[in-house]
Design a protein around this motif. Sequence first.
Motif, PDB file in Angstrom:
ATOM      1  N   ALA A 221      46.694  43.279  49.287  1.00 36.58           N
ATOM      2  CA  ALA A 221      45.858  42.406  50.107  1.00 36.58           C
ATOM      3  C   ALA A 221      44.675  41.836  49.326  1.00 36.58           C
ATOM      4  N   ASP A 222      44.177  42.566  48.343  1.00 31.67           N
ATOM      5  CA  ASP A 222      43.069  42.037  47.541  1.00 31.67           C
ATOM      6  C   ASP A 222      43.514  40.821  46.735  1.00 31.67           C
ATOM      7  N   LEU A 223      44.713  40.883  46.190  1.00 30.70           N
ATOM      8  CA  LEU A 223      45.261  39.746  45.460  1.00 30.70           C
ATOM      9  C   LEU A 223      45.524  38.576  46.406  1.00 30.70           C
ATOM     10  N   PHE A 224      46.037  38.861  47.587  1.00 30.80           N
ATOM     11  CA  PHE A 224      46.292  37.814  48.586  1.00 30.80           C
ATOM     12  C   PHE A 224      44.995  37.109  48.958  1.00 30.80           C
ATOM     13  N   TRP A 225      43.915  37.882  49.085  1.00 27.26           N
ATOM     14  CA  TRP A 225      42.604  37.287  49.362  1.00 27.26           C
ATOM     15  C   TRP A 225      42.213  36.324  48.240  1.00 27.26           C
ATOM     16  N   ALA A 226      42.396  36.744  47.005  1.00 28.60           N
ATOM     17  CA  ALA A 226      41.990  35.929  45.854  1.00 28.60           C
ATOM     18  C   ALA A 226      42.829  34.669  45.712  1.00 28.60           C
ATOM     19  N   LEU A 227      44.108  34.744  46.102  1.00 26.24           N
ATOM     20  CA  LEU A 227      45.002  33.588  45.970  1.00 26.24           C
ATOM     21  C   LEU A 227      44.614  32.448  46.898  1.00 26.24           C
ATOM     22  N   GLY A 235      44.624  36.195  36.637  1.00 25.32           N
ATOM     23  CA  GLY A 235      45.224  37.437  37.084  1.00 25.32           C
ATOM     24  C   GLY A 235      46.722  37.515  36.965  1.00 25.32           C
ATOM     25  N   GLY A 236      47.426  36.422  37.168  1.00 21.72           N
ATOM     26  CA  GLY A 236      48.874  36.421  37.112  1.00 21.72           C
ATOM     27  C   GLY A 236      49.405  35.014  37.305  1.00 21.72           C
ATOM     28  N   VAL A 237      50.720  34.902  37.299  1.00 20.57           N
ATOM     29  CA  VAL A 237      51.372  33.607  37.469  1.00 20.57           C
ATOM     30  C   VAL A 237      52.142  33.610  38.786  1.00 20.57           C
ATOM     31  N   VAL A 238      51.786  32.725  39.686  1.00 19.56           N
ATOM     32  CA  VAL A 238      52.470  32.614  40.973  1.00 19.56           C
ATOM     33  C   VAL A 238      53.846  31.986  40.761  1.00 19.56           C
ATOM     34  N   THR A 239      54.873  32.604  41.346  1.00 26.13           N
ATOM     35  CA  THR A 239      56.228  32.070  41.211  1.00 26.13           C
ATOM     36  C   THR A 239      56.665  31.288  42.437  1.00 26.13           C
ATOM     37  N   ASP A 240      56.207  31.704  43.622  1.00 23.92           N
ATOM     38  CA  ASP A 240      56.549  30.991  44.849  1.00 23.92           C
ATOM     39  C   ASP A 240      55.547  31.364  45.921  1.00 23.92           C
ATOM     40  N   LEU A 241      55.457  30.519  46.940  1.00 27.62           N
ATOM     41  CA  LEU A 241      54.498  30.710  48.023  1.00 27.62           C
ATOM     42  C   LEU A 241      55.205  30.474  49.350  1.00 27.62           C
ATOM     43  N   ARG A 466      35.891  38.550  40.787  1.00 21.51           N
ATOM     44  CA  ARG A 466      35.913  39.057  39.414  1.00 21.51           C
ATOM     45  C   ARG A 466      36.591  40.423  39.346  1.00 21.51           C
ATOM     46  N   LYS A 467      36.310  41.257  40.310  1.00 21.34           N
ATOM     47  CA  LYS A 467      36.914  42.585  40.364  1.00 21.34           C
ATOM     48  C   LYS A 467      38.431  42.501  40.522  1.00 21.34           C
ATOM     49  N   ASN A 483      37.335  31.233  33.762  1.00 23.51           N
ATOM     50  CA  ASN A 483      37.954  32.320  34.498  1.00 23.51           C
ATOM     51  C   ASN A 483      36.845  33.134  35.175  1.00 23.51           C
ATOM     52  N   ALA A 484      37.093  33.594  36.386  1.00 22.91           N
ATOM     53  CA  ALA A 484      36.056  34.333  37.113  1.00 22.91           C
ATOM     54  C   ALA A 484      35.582  35.567  36.362  1.00 22.91           C
ATOM     55  N   ARG A 485      36.429  36.146  35.520  1.00 21.37           N
ATOM     56  CA  ARG A 485      36.021  37.323  34.763  1.00 21.37           C
ATOM     57  C   ARG A 485      34.893  37.002  33.800  1.00 21.37           C
ATOM     58  N   ASN A 486      34.714  35.753  33.448  1.00 27.96           N
ATOM     59  CA  ASN A 486      33.680  35.348  32.490  1.00 27.96           C
ATOM     60  C   ASN A 486      32.396  34.859  33.148  1.00 27.96           C
ATOM     61  N   ALA A 487      32.405  34.795  34.490  1.00 30.49           N
ATOM     62  CA  ALA A 487      31.223  34.252  35.173  1.00 30.49           C
ATOM     63  C   ALA A 487      30.118  35.309  35.263  1.00 30.49           C
TER      64      ALA A 487
END
Length: 487
Positions: A221-227, A235-241, A466-467, A483-487
Amino acid sequence: MTTAPHSGKGLSRRNLFSLGGAAALTIAGGSSAALAGGLRGAGNVDWPGLRKALDGSLYLPGDPAYAQAALPYNSALGPRTPAAIAMVNGRTDIKRCLTRAAGHGIPIASRSGGHSYAGYSTPDGGLVIDVSRANKITFKDDGTVQIGAGARLSEVYAALAARGRALPGGSCPSVGIAGLTLGGGIGVLSRPYGLTCDHLTSAHVVTAGGELLRADAKRNADLFWALRGGGGGQGGVVTDLTFATVAAPTVTVFSLTFPTPATPAALSAWSQWIETAPKAISSVCHINSGTATDPSPRNRIVGTFVGTPSKLPPHLSTLIAAVGTDPTARTVKSYTYLGAMQHFAGKNTGREKFRAASRVLKGTLSTAQAQQVTDLMAARRGLVLLLDSLGGEVADLSPTDTAFVHRKALASVQIYTSSATGDPAVLAVQKALTPLTGPGSYVNYLNAGQNDWGSAYWGKNLTRLRKVVKKYDPDGVLDFAQNARNA
């Protein structure tokens, strides 16, 4: 995932709006001669081995298809020279790209439509994972639709319309569905239906470590929130939605142009009108800089109405009365859902040259504030401000419900020019607008020269985003400047 602006004739992004999207990775395959020329040494990646392992294609410098595939959508960015471009066929190819190229000292980026404003989806010396071939559209028995990350908006809208369904989204037909969605997805039907990401029910993601995950409200769910609004390429590569859709509506499109001297009044009146307008209305207010012969900024207000067409005119009359003068041009026409999206798309002429940045307008503009905006544009040439209305269904969610933080704003403000050297002017206008608009910006309108980008794109959601990004990409495999990790 990132997005970029598009406009064209009529009501498309080149002249009126701006959107975009980029969210996939590609690797290109090269000839034996090219490999012998030292390309294998790029990060010590075994390009011949990767090429052999892929079901799709790998383009390397020297290959016939490489030069075209290496072009960024925004031609103002100049030529790009990625080490390789992988035209992947699906999830397995994406995993092979990530596991074979990670840890070799090269940037790795995902690309779908390729509309990244800053060109982050086509990095020099890096591996591009291009998902444009993963464009399958599948309708499910539960009424949802699963869309491959590489599908273009023109493909999506046509497929949905054929089933009598619709999805709110941007106007540029060549934007990829993934990039648009990951940044939020502001479009010409946002107020009645919300952002594109608000209809996302699940997505499959290959993480930076090569693991295939499903993200939805219950799983990851944390990843779903970020997407949903965090922006592409992280974070990753989306293949389908997979999306929930709505019944395809009749869409009435309107356009009003007021006399040039009334531009400040039109801008102020529009901001106050759209704040209280019914959700059925979405609108964009255009403020164009003047010309050498006439420095007075010009205006145009365009928009859509979902509902019985006869109910729109009273709302337009309210706006006209607030401006205080009759428009010099007025058009109103009803379309099918697909017809309206094609109308806004205009003529798709391929790659474009532009520079852009954005702010997010917190609230209405007084007459004095609108005059300040107009004066600012009077001092410029070749610029346009595109104020895309928010509110309506967009505002029905909390700013923290998804990564898209600008839920309570009145509008996004894109600062756009077709000048390849216009970035300093764009950033100067962005800075000058900040006291009037607030410090927010839309992540799908990335600008590499923006200093406050972290807080501007994500506001109070930055720490959480970022987390999440670091959790799914702890080693920074899919890293890039914003990238948010660099902010």
